[in-house]
Design a protein around this motif. Structure first.
Motif, PDB file in Angstrom:
ATOM      1  N   ASN A  35      -7.706 -10.450 -36.223  1.00 10.73           N
ATOM      2  CA  ASN A  35      -6.429 -11.121 -35.962  1.00 10.73           C
ATOM      3  C   ASN A  35      -5.628 -10.562 -34.801  1.00 10.73           C
ATOM      4  O   ASN A  35      -4.502 -11.017 -34.556  1.00 10.73           O
ATOM      5  CB  ASN A  35      -5.538 -11.122 -37.219  1.00 10.73           C
ATOM      6  CG  ASN A  35      -6.226 -11.741 -38.414  1.00 10.73           C
ATOM      7  OD1 ASN A  35      -6.747 -12.851 -38.321  1.00 10.73           O
ATOM      8  ND2 ASN A  35      -6.244 -11.025 -39.541  1.00 10.73           N
ATOM      9  N   PHE A  36      -6.183  -9.593 -34.055  1.00 12.76           N
ATOM     10  CA  PHE A  36      -5.447  -9.062 -32.916  1.00 12.76           C
ATOM     11  C   PHE A  36      -6.263  -9.084 -31.634  1.00 12.76           C
ATOM     12  O   PHE A  36      -5.878  -8.486 -30.633  1.00 12.76           O
ATOM     13  CB  PHE A  36      -4.931  -7.650 -33.220  1.00 12.76           C
ATOM     14  CG  PHE A  36      -3.825  -7.660 -34.237  1.00 12.76           C
ATOM     15  CD1 PHE A  36      -2.507  -7.755 -33.848  1.00 12.76           C
ATOM     16  CD2 PHE A  36      -4.117  -7.639 -35.599  1.00 12.76           C
ATOM     17  CE1 PHE A  36      -1.486  -7.819 -34.788  1.00 12.76           C
ATOM     18  CE2 PHE A  36      -3.108  -7.692 -36.553  1.00 12.76           C
ATOM     19  CZ  PHE A  36      -1.777  -7.782 -36.138  1.00 12.76           C
ATOM     20  N   GLY A  37      -7.390  -9.809 -31.675  1.00 17.10           N
ATOM     21  CA  GLY A  37      -8.158 -10.037 -30.467  1.00 17.10           C
ATOM     22  C   GLY A  37      -7.641 -11.248 -29.719  1.00 17.10           C
ATOM     23  O   GLY A  37      -6.586 -11.823 -30.049  1.00 17.10           O
ATOM     24  N   ASP A  38      -8.399 -11.669 -28.722  1.00 14.55           N
ATOM     25  CA  ASP A  38      -7.965 -12.795 -27.896  1.00 14.55           C
ATOM     26  C   ASP A  38      -8.117 -14.140 -28.594  1.00 14.55           C
ATOM     27  O   ASP A  38      -7.713 -15.174 -28.037  1.00 14.55           O
ATOM     28  CB  ASP A  38      -8.751 -12.804 -26.579  1.00 14.55           C
ATOM     29  CG  ASP A  38      -8.379 -11.645 -25.676  1.00 14.55           C
ATOM     30  OD1 ASP A  38      -7.341 -11.005 -25.934  1.00 14.55           O
ATOM     31  OD2 ASP A  38      -9.131 -11.363 -24.721  1.00 14.55           O
ATOM     32  N   ASP A  39      -8.682 -14.136 -29.804  1.00  9.44           N
ATOM     33  CA  ASP A  39      -8.813 -15.383 -30.558  1.00  9.44           C
ATOM     34  C   ASP A  39      -7.579 -15.686 -31.391  1.00  9.44           C
ATOM     35  O   ASP A  39      -7.528 -16.707 -32.073  1.00  9.44           O
ATOM     36  CB  ASP A  39     -10.044 -15.333 -31.463  1.00  9.44           C
ATOM     37  CG  ASP A  39      -9.988 -14.188 -32.481  1.00  9.44           C
ATOM     38  OD1 ASP A  39      -9.240 -13.219 -32.239  1.00  9.44           O
ATOM     39  OD2 ASP A  39     -10.702 -14.268 -33.493  1.00  9.44           O
ATOM     40  N   LYS A  40      -6.577 -14.816 -31.348  1.00  8.47           N
ATOM     41  CA  LYS A  40      -5.362 -14.998 -32.134  1.00  8.47           C
ATOM     42  C   LYS A  40      -4.166 -15.105 -31.199  1.00  8.47           C
ATOM     43  O   LYS A  40      -4.030 -14.312 -30.262  1.00  8.47           O
ATOM     44  CB  LYS A  40      -5.161 -13.816 -33.098  1.00  8.47           C
ATOM     45  CG  LYS A  40      -4.092 -14.040 -34.154  1.00  8.47           C
ATOM     46  CD  LYS A  40      -4.568 -14.996 -35.225  1.00  8.47           C
ATOM     47  CE  LYS A  40      -3.612 -15.045 -36.409  1.00  8.47           C
ATOM     48  NZ  LYS A  40      -4.101 -15.933 -37.469  1.00  8.47           N
TER      49      LYS A  40
END
Length: 348
Positions: A35-40
């Motif tokens: 939840n804190f990568g570039d997908d969020k």
């Protein structure tokens, strides 16, 4: 808008001493595994981090490979730190880890001195930090001498790049040896980060078990995946939601949702309802249950995909007490359920 944390942020969260050290951690810490990568969305991340700090969560846990892509969680956290938390750096405990594959070639994973210290330098650069509070060996390396791996942790501390040394997913025997080596070097082992939940109780097994090994070393523990990769959130009581980890194949396999495991989850959910808690709240509280009963867990490390989920999980600290009858009832369902994704590290 400039972030100003809540004035009452230290009034509801209990803090626990880490082993025999002078450091305290919140009973519940926030992990940035998902939840804190570039997908969020960056704004959603910001809201979760701000709310966590407002509610007394002072410990944020990362690793070099958290994302996706690998490294992006640290980069994003560095932006949040610069925007919101830089004035409060001394109120925060920030940790990172190295051990899993991070870059191509023979020096991009495991536990060599070259990999660990290079990775730590990269992590500090991504986050814009001069030091982290805790630097972990993320997994044991069967082919690198333990003296080399622990020597790298000692160097990280002595060089000022980390304040404390930790290990993760080490067996009790390796933990004792790692602590001995670090003690000889003059850098005590602060903490162990094992997976631990009502459906994954490997830390309680063996002679000595992990907690006995940590007591011998004077170290604490922080339990990751206390919600069993989401199995203990109640999301799977009536099937597999399309937006769940199991549906996405993200750290939870549909095969782990066996009829036996679902029966255990439903049994545990009924007990939680009787306590006036959600299943997730009870699962976190159980990990943090009375430390005099042989389960010396300093902090439970949770993830959060939304502010609402975060708030629900943190409510667990308002009811950490269990009656003997409740613990006995839980033990009927809280059994090994073949969900430990990290068991291989213990067998190397």
């Amino acid at each position: 808008m400039t972030y100003s944390p809540a004035d009452d942020r230290y009034e509801s969260m209990p803090y626990r001493r880490v082993g025999v050290s002078g450091l305290h951690l919140p009973a519940v810490s926030l992990g940035l595994w998902h939840n804190f990568g570039d997908d969020k969305a960056f704004g959603v991340q910001r809201d979760i981090l701000r709310r966590a700090f407002d509610l007394g969560v002072t410990h944020f846990d990362l690793a070099n490979n958290y994302g996706p892509p690998a490294g992006s969680a640290e980069t994003n956290f560095g932006r949040h730190l610069k925007d919101d938390f830089r004035p409060f750096r001394d109120e925060l405990v920030i940790s990172t880890k190295a051990g899993y594959g991070m870059w191509p070639g023979p020096y991009g994973e495991w536990g060599s001195r070259k990999y660990l210290l290079s990775s730590l330098d990269q992590s500090l650069e991504r986050m814009g930090l001069e030091y982290v509070d805790i630097f972990y060996s993320h997994r044991p390396d069967p082919d690198t001498p333990l003296e080399e791996t622990m020597g790298a942790l000692d160097t990280a501390v002595r060089s000022g790049r980390a304040l404390y040394a930790g290990i993760s997913s080490y067996s009790p025997e390796r933990t004792i040896e790692a602590a001995r080596i670090l003690a000889d070097l003059g850098t005590p082992l602060l903490i162990h980060q094992p997976s631990y939940s009502m459906l994954n109780r490997w830390t309680e097994n063996g002679t000595p078990n992990l907690y006995e090994a940590l007591e011998q070393a004077g170290a604490g523990s922080i339990a990751f995946s206390p919600l069993a990769q989401g199995l203990l959130t109640g999301r799977y009581l009536n099937g597999v939601p399309e937006d769940s980890r199991a549906a996405a194949g993200k750290s939870l396999d549909k095969e782990q949702l066996s009829a036996e495991n679902l029966d255990r989850i439903r049994g545990l959910n009924a007990i939680a309802e009787g306590r006036g808690q959600s299943l997730a709240q009870m699962a976190i509280a159980w990990v943090l249950r009375d430390q005099t009963k042989g389960t010396p867990v300093t902090s439970a490390l949770i993830g959060a995909s939304s502010v609402r989920q975060l708030e629900d999980s943190l409510t667990a600290v308002t009811n950490l007490d269990f009656t003997p009858g409740e613990l006995h009832a839980i033990d009927e369902f809280a059994v090994e359920s073949d969900i430990n994704l990290w068991a291989g590290a213990l067998e190397d």
